[in-house]
Design a protein around this motif. Structure first.
Motif, PDB file in Angstrom:
ATOM      1  N   VAL A   3       0.885  -1.158   0.000  1.00 52.99           N
ATOM      2  CA  VAL A   3       0.000   0.000   0.000  1.00 52.99           C
ATOM      3  C   VAL A   3       0.929   1.215   0.000  1.00 52.99           C
ATOM      4  CG1 VAL A   3      -1.744   1.321   1.238  1.00 52.99           C
ATOM      5  CG2 VAL A   3      -1.844  -1.189   1.213  1.00 52.99           C
ATOM      6  N   ARG A  54      -1.170  -3.042  -3.799  1.00 54.49           N
ATOM      7  CA  ARG A  54      -2.478  -3.369  -3.234  1.00 54.49           C
ATOM      8  C   ARG A  54      -3.392  -2.162  -3.365  1.00 54.49           C
ATOM      9  NH1 ARG A  54      -4.848  -7.923  -1.743  1.00 54.49           N
ATOM     10  NH2 ARG A  54      -3.049  -8.550  -0.495  1.00 54.49           N
ATOM     11  N   GLY A  55      -2.831  -0.983  -3.158  1.00 53.62           N
ATOM     12  CA  GLY A  55      -3.573   0.261  -3.253  1.00 53.62           C
ATOM     13  C   GLY A  55      -2.631   1.432  -3.059  1.00 53.62           C
ATOM     14  N   PRO A  85      -6.807   0.410  -6.447  1.00 55.04           N
ATOM     15  CA  PRO A  85      -7.583   1.365  -5.658  1.00 55.04           C
ATOM     16  C   PRO A  85      -6.727   2.568  -5.235  1.00 55.04           C
ATOM     17  CG  PRO A  85      -7.867  -0.871  -4.823  1.00 55.04           C
ATOM     18  CD  PRO A  85      -6.753  -0.918  -5.811  1.00 55.04           C
ATOM     19  N   LEU A 112      -6.940  -0.386   3.324  1.00 54.01           N
ATOM     20  CA  LEU A 112      -6.547  -1.098   2.113  1.00 54.01           C
ATOM     21  C   LEU A 112      -5.665  -2.312   2.386  1.00 54.01           C
ATOM     22  CD1 LEU A 112      -5.604   1.984  -0.127  1.00 54.01           C
ATOM     23  CD2 LEU A 112      -7.580   0.487  -0.451  1.00 54.01           C
ATOM     24  N   ARG A 140      -3.751  -5.675   3.756  1.00 47.28           N
ATOM     25  CA  ARG A 140      -4.114  -7.022   4.157  1.00 47.28           C
ATOM     26  C   ARG A 140      -2.866  -7.690   4.751  1.00 47.28           C
ATOM     27  NH1 ARG A 140      -7.980  -4.727   3.312  1.00 47.28           N
ATOM     28  NH2 ARG A 140      -9.727  -5.163   1.912  1.00 47.28           N
TER      29      ARG A 140
END
Length: 502
Positions: A392, A416-417, A440, A463, A465
């Motif tokens: 992220v 991931r974002g 995203p 966002l 994980r």
């Protein structure tokens, strides 16, 4: 500069400053210092010590500048720190010493050039003031990213070898202050920015490296003073100045053909060697990585058939590829100076990077939070992002004219974002829209109200994980929202800790 008597010379003659060194009288030389920051103060102080007539000019009074000005004024300097002070160059000037961030189009510098007055940087002044009896060699480092880390690694290695070293230039002490130290050094590890190199004309390092080359500071290089030449071309030309006059080794990153061309075109001392470094298997005359070992095939007699182990990747503070590359560059400069394999290993083992460089803030619930606020341009951010598999990314700030398309293309599979902040966040957003439209993106704004990093961390947490790294590697400068990159990193770390409090 305490502990020294100021020189006093009655001779009214006006010598040419280009012919003078540290043991000459500078009496009668009229010097103007443009900018009164750290390097400007050091230049003014030492010029006074040598007997020059000094005028220092600056537009922004701060408590530190005012205090230093009072000290130098008591020693005979004329200092103006106020709005309008740098609009006009005094009539009677022999040399202008400029702070590195000043563009050639600034009024003082443009007027000096028009009048044929030499313009030196503090680095140029320092080179001219070396003591001929104890002229410690310079091992010089430049590049778009990694300069400070590499110089500090090099300094650590040199100290491990038992040498009296100093990390100077764009890091640590101003180099003119270190050069004028009454206690001579054995060697200097010198960090040089493109700005400093632009105003350096006669330096000849023992060995030098250009670590990498990518778009940065293009706003500085954008202007009529270039004579129509593209900014990136002029930026690269300033970086290439570091190789001029090199005595032993021109070190360069084998991954970048532009750097090899710089070395090929450099005017060096006969016998100077081109030494490459690579993250892969090194060829003869290079340093590189074999399995998990950093090795030398350049500075050993058996280099045609074998390699000398320097250290393992595990010995380093980080296994990130750009960190390993910096270690190889530092090792190459040290080995060119004659440092042993053992000292290289000990120095690299002992080195720990400053804050805000790939610094782990927290690791909770399988999510790592990393502060690399020092990644202030796209190339630095790319190097940081490539060290992690799933990220992220926290990005944005002052883009300084840089673009992000190449970065996004290189890292989009890892994202991931993305969480954006800062004035030029839209520049990053547009690159993401073009090349990674499915990633995203959360825009947290410029931070005019509230706590911007609180919003950033909350958005990133939403966002992330397990297995992800939330990485502050903004790819931009910080001054739109923070005092400096350190303040930005501190704000991020504080927000992360508050978010993770039970």
């Amino acid at each position: 500069m305490g502990g020294r008597d100021r020189m006093s010379h009655p001779d009214p003659a006006r010598p040419d400053p280009a012919t003078l060194g540290r043991h000459d009288s500078w009496h009668g030389v009229r010097a103007v210092v443009a900018g009164f920051g750290v390097s400007g103060y050091a230049a003014a102080d030492n010029l006074l010590f040598l007997g020059a007539d000094v005028t220092a000019l600056d537009e922004t009074p701060t408590d530190a500048k005012v205090e230093q000005a009072e000290l130098l004024q008591s020693l005979g300097a004329r200092i103006r720190i106020e709005e309008g002070a740098t609009a006009t160059l005094p009539d009677d000037v022999d040399v202008l010493v400029t702070s590195p961030g000043w563009r050639p189009s600034a009024p003082l510098l443009a007027q000096a050039t028009a009048r044929g007055i030499p313009v030196w940087g503090e680095v140029e002044l320092a080179w001219r003031l070396r003591d001929p009896a104890h002229a410690a060699p310079w091992l010089a480092v430049t590049g778009t990213n990694g300069k400070t880390t590499t110089v500090q690694m090099l300094h650590s290695i040199l100290e491990a070898a038992g040498l009296r070293s100093a990390a100077v230039g764009n890091v640590g002490r101003p180099i003119v202050e270190a050069v004028m130290d009454p206690e001579p050094h054995d060697v200097f590890a010198v960090e040089l920015s493109s700005f400093q190199l632009h105003y350096t004309h006669s330096m000849a390092a023992e060995s030098a490296v250009v670590l990498n080359l990518a778009e940065d500071h293009l706003d500085w290089y954008d202007g009529d003073w270039l004579g129509g030449e593209p900014g990136m071309s002029r930026y690269a030309a300033d970086k290439a100045r570091i190789y001029a006059g090199v005595e032993r080794a021109c070190v360069y990153n084998l991954a970048d053909p532009a750097l090899e061309e710089m070395v090929r075109e450099a005017d060096v001392v006969e016998g100077a060697r081109a030494i490459g470094f690579t993250l892969g298997m090194p060829g003869v005359g290079s340093l590189g990585v074999v399995e998990d070992l950093l090795v030398d095939r350049a500075f050993i007699e058996e280099r045609a058939t074998s390699a000398a182990e320097l250290c393992s990747v595990d010995d380093l503070a980080s296994p990130a590829p750009h960190f390993v590359a910096n270690a190889l560059a530092a090792a190459a400069l040290a080995r060119a100076h004659g440092v042993s394999q053992q000292a290289v290993r000990e120095g690299l083992r002992a080195f720990r990077p400053d804050g805000h460089r790939i610094a782990l803030v927290a690791d909770r619930d399988g999510i790592a939070w990393v502060d690399d606020s020092k990644a202030t341009n796209p190339h630095a951010a790319m190097s940081s992002l490539l060290a992690y598999d799933s990220v992220v990314w926290v990005a944005g700030g002052l883009a300084k004219g840089a673009r992000f398309d190449e970065l996004v293309l290189a890292v989009r599979e890892r994202l991931r974002g993305v969480v954006l902040l800062g004035r030029d966040r839209e520049v990053v957003a547009e690159a993401l829209s073009r090349h990674a439209p499915d990633v995203p993106v959360i825009d947290t704004g410029e931070g005019e109200t509230g706590a911007p990093m609180e919003r950033v961390v909350d958005a990133a947490a939403g966002l992330a994980r397990p297995g992800d790294t939330v990485l502050l590697a903004p790819g931009c400068a910080s001054m739109d929202m923070f005092a400096n990159y350190g303040a930005r990193g501190d704000a991020f770390a504080a927000a992360v800790r508050r978010h993770l409090e039970p």
